[in-house]
Enzyme design. Structure first.
Site, mmCIF file in Angstrom:
data_model
loop_
_atom_site.group_PDB
_atom_site.id
_atom_site.type_symbol
_atom_site.label_atom_id
_atom_site.label_comp_id
_atom_site.label_asym_id
_atom_site.label_seq_id
_atom_site.Cartn_x
_atom_site.Cartn_y
_atom_site.Cartn_z
ATOM 1 N N CYS A 399 0.837 -1.199 0.000
ATOM 2 C CA CYS A 399 0.000 0.000 0.000
ATOM 3 C C CYS A 399 0.882 1.263 0.000
ATOM 4 O O CYS A 399 1.522 1.558 -1.001
ATOM 5 C CB CYS A 399 -0.976 -0.034 1.172
ATOM 6 S SG CYS A 399 -2.325 1.161 1.015
ATOM 7 N N HIS A 526 -3.655 -5.176 0.068
ATOM 8 C CA HIS A 526 -3.179 -5.681 1.367
ATOM 9 C C HIS A 526 -3.259 -7.209 1.376
ATOM 10 O O HIS A 526 -4.271 -7.778 1.797
ATOM 11 C CB HIS A 526 -4.036 -5.114 2.501
ATOM 12 C CG HIS A 526 -3.793 -3.668 2.775
ATOM 13 N ND1 HIS A 526 -2.894 -3.223 3.722
ATOM 14 C CD2 HIS A 526 -4.314 -2.553 2.208
ATOM 15 C CE1 HIS A 526 -2.884 -1.894 3.725
ATOM 16 N NE2 HIS A 526 -3.737 -1.468 2.815
ATOM 17 N N GLU A 528 -2.025 -9.357 3.267
ATOM 18 C CA GLU A 528 -2.063 -9.985 4.599
ATOM 19 C C GLU A 528 -3.472 -10.377 5.024
ATOM 20 O O GLU A 528 -3.650 -11.297 5.835
ATOM 21 C CB GLU A 528 -1.434 -9.065 5.652
ATOM 22 C CG GLU A 528 -2.128 -7.746 5.887
ATOM 23 C CD GLU A 528 -1.627 -6.609 5.015
ATOM 24 O OE1 GLU A 528 -1.881 -5.443 5.353
ATOM 25 O OE2 GLU A 528 -0.984 -6.892 3.977
#
EC number: 6.3.4.2
Length: 591
Positions: A399, A526, A528
């Site tokens: 990001c 993102h 994750e």
């Protein structure tokens, strides 16, 4: 539908989320479909505008919901996909009831907390519990509900009252309450104290809820005498007192609950249609937990961010790194570096902090710059990115990390000294990062590009494409207001910074890779948020592989780990299953 309510006492942050996730995990391993709801008693509509110091990270769902980080635990533990309505806040409920009142749905009645707010809570829970969350699209059979905060908080009173009524509405055999409490052990005496738990359970009973299981969080296993004392004063059987002491990894918590007969208890109490013995799924958890305890080699990652004093600010990032480290049989060491400490001004004001920060960065095997907002510390992140690029250190920017990698490259390779993001310098003559058309400057909440979006690979010659299983596209979750300016794309690519992934329209730069570097990758999304213990996120997995020097070998082997590096490692495992469990990556559905 069976409902399991998890409440907490004594202190907040006691581990209700992990307990709730673990209960869901052992029920899912018995073959049930499980969903979960997190109730947050704050008045915010969602978690989108929280400071990471206030409430930890903001977790983003497929539908763009910005929610509490506990929903991340549920998704990772249960491998499910939740929606924003699985996170219920006081703000959402009041907004829902007030909107109904404005429309005249209450026909002129006085709108009150009881019955209107409490009824709305019950309706919301019953409605949301039926929404499918598994890939097979089947309706859930069990709903685990976590009530945030502690019993007795003024904010959570309407919710406690709602569930007091709810237990009678759905009948006793369909509702049970797990109360998580703290059993402190003062170092001065070394004795486990039960009084906080007694008081907490007494308060819960006074509000009309009786706990079926009392889960005691403690540093060491509970003594039998302590268990019996809690049983006597809290009016439960000794087998209803469950000890969850500190363990080496959270993968052990579902196993700990299962060992203490939680499945058998639910079987009797809720009349569940299941086998007594949790099967294959818990064997995987046992393998992961055993494997975690056997790790010898260490891989260190420098996490260069703004919110490093509070690890919950990067909860999903840390989990994604852990999943990837476990997949390659390495212990993870995270070196937290406050990016402001890397800036030249710190060398004059606080030289010790400056040198310690650079020492940490230089000794790490890989560098990660995660997402963030605001100008503070951005120059330090740019310094770290420049160092990783020049020293050929594996680097992943997520990001804001990707945006700053483009800024750094523009300044130091293209020679545009004033290159910047318009977020930090609106007057720059080289705005390489700009705000997006969707951004509404007048409002903060819900004005970002949020949720699951598709990214198309632009070339076959890409490390990231290979890590994603040579797919044509990927679908990952986003949360950003700014993006790389497509005007400068050609200039950057001519110097070797390749934009290998773009959005469906071809306007947004999603993935960037640097040529002639072991691993220098930036992603606008993102990754994750979709990492799972048995399915690590490809960008983080690539960073870890590159950091231990195994990435090129892995790519040459067709993206397969050697047997000693997959979950087929069964040494010391008594699993009855003979099949090899391969490492999986996020499923790519080709239309």
């Amino acid at each position: 539908m069976k409902y399991i309510l998890v409440t907490g006492g004594v202190i907040s942050g006691i581990g209700k989320g992990i307990i709730a996730s673990s209960v869901g995990t052992i029920l899912k391993s018995c073959g049930l479909h499980v969903t979960s709801i997190k109730i947050d008693p704050y008045i915010n509509i969602d978690a989108g505008t929280f400071s990471p110091y206030e409430h930890g990270e903001v977790f983003v769902l497929d539908d763009g919901g910005e929610v509490d980080l506990d929903l991340g635990n549920y998704e990772r533990f249960l491998d499910i996909r939740l929606t924003k309505d699985n996170n219920l806040t006081t703000g959402k409920i009041y907004q829902y009831v007030i909107n109904k009142e404005r429309k005249g749905d209450y026909l002129g009645k006085t709108v009150q907390v009881v019955p209107h707010i409490t009824d709305a809570i019950q309706e919301w829970v019953m409605r949301q519990a039926l929404i499918p969350v598994d890939e097979d699209g089947l309706e859930p059979q069990v709903c685990v509900i976590e009530l945030g905060g502690t019993v007795g908080d003024i904010e959570s009173m309407p919710f406690i009252e709602a569930f007091r009524q709810f237990q009678f509405k759905v009948k006793r055999e369909n509702f049970c309450n797990i109360h998580v409490s703290l059993v402190p052990q003062p170092s001065s005496t070394g004795e486990q104290k039960t009084k906080p738990t007694q008081n907490s359970v007494r308060e819960l009973r006074g509000l009309g809820l009786s706990p079926d299981l009392v889960v005691c969080r403690c540093s060491n296993p509970l003594d039998t005498s302590v268990k019996e004392k809690i049983s006597m004063f809290c009016h439960v059987e000794p087998e209803q007192v469950i000890c969850v002491h500190d363990v080496s990894s959270i993968y052990r918590v579902p196993l700990l609950l299962e060992e203490q007969g939680v499945v058998d208890y639910f079987l009797r109490r809720l009349d569940l249609p299941i086998e007594r013995q949790p099967r294959k799924m818990l064997m995987k958890w046992k393998e992961m937990a055993d494997r975690y305890d056997r790790l010898l080699e260490t891989c260190s990652i420098a996490l260069v961010g703004k919110y490093t004093k509070f690890s919950d600010s990067y909860a999903s990032v840390i989990k994604a790194l852990e999943h990837s480290a476990l997949a390659i049989n390495h212990k993870l060491e995270i070196k937290y570096i406050d990016s402001a400490d890397l800036e030249p001004i710190t060398s004059q004001e606080e030289p010790v902090r400056y040198h310690e920060a650079w020492q940490k960065l230089c000794s790490a095997h890989g560098v990660l710059v995660p997402g963030g907002f605001g100008v503070r510390g951005t120059e330090g992140k740019i310094q770290a990115i420049a160092w990783a690029r020049n020293q050929k250190k594996p680097f992943l920017g997520v990001c804001l990390g990707m945006q700053l990698a483009v800024v750094e490259f523009s300044r130091n390779v293209l020679g545009w000294q004033d290159a910047n993001s318009t977020e930090f310098d609106p007057t720059t003559s080289h705005p390489v990062v700009v705000d997006m058309p969707e951004h509404n400057p007048g409002q903060m909440g819900g004005t970002m590009r949020l949720g699951k979006r598709r990214t198309l690979f632009q070339t076959k010659n890409s490390v990231m494409r290979k890590l994603y299983g040579d797919a044509d596209y990927l679908e990952e979750r986003h949360r950003h207001r700014f993006e790389v300016n497509p005007v400068w794309k050609k200039c950057l690519e001519e110097q070797g910074l390749k934009f290998v992934g773009q959005d469906v329209e071809g306007e947004r730069m999603e993935i960037v890779e640097l040529e002639d570097h072991p691993f220098f990758v930036g992603v606008q999304y993102h990754p994750e948020f979709l990492s799972r213990p048995i399915k690590p996120s490809p960008p983080y997995f690539g960073l870890l592989l590159a950091s231990v020097g195994r990435l090129s070998h892995y790519l040459q082997k067709g993206c397969r780990l050697s047997p000693r590096d997959t979950y087929s490692d069964r040494s010391g495992s008594s699993s009855p299953d003979s099949e090899i469990t391969e490492l999986k990556f996020p499923s790519i559905n080709h239309d």
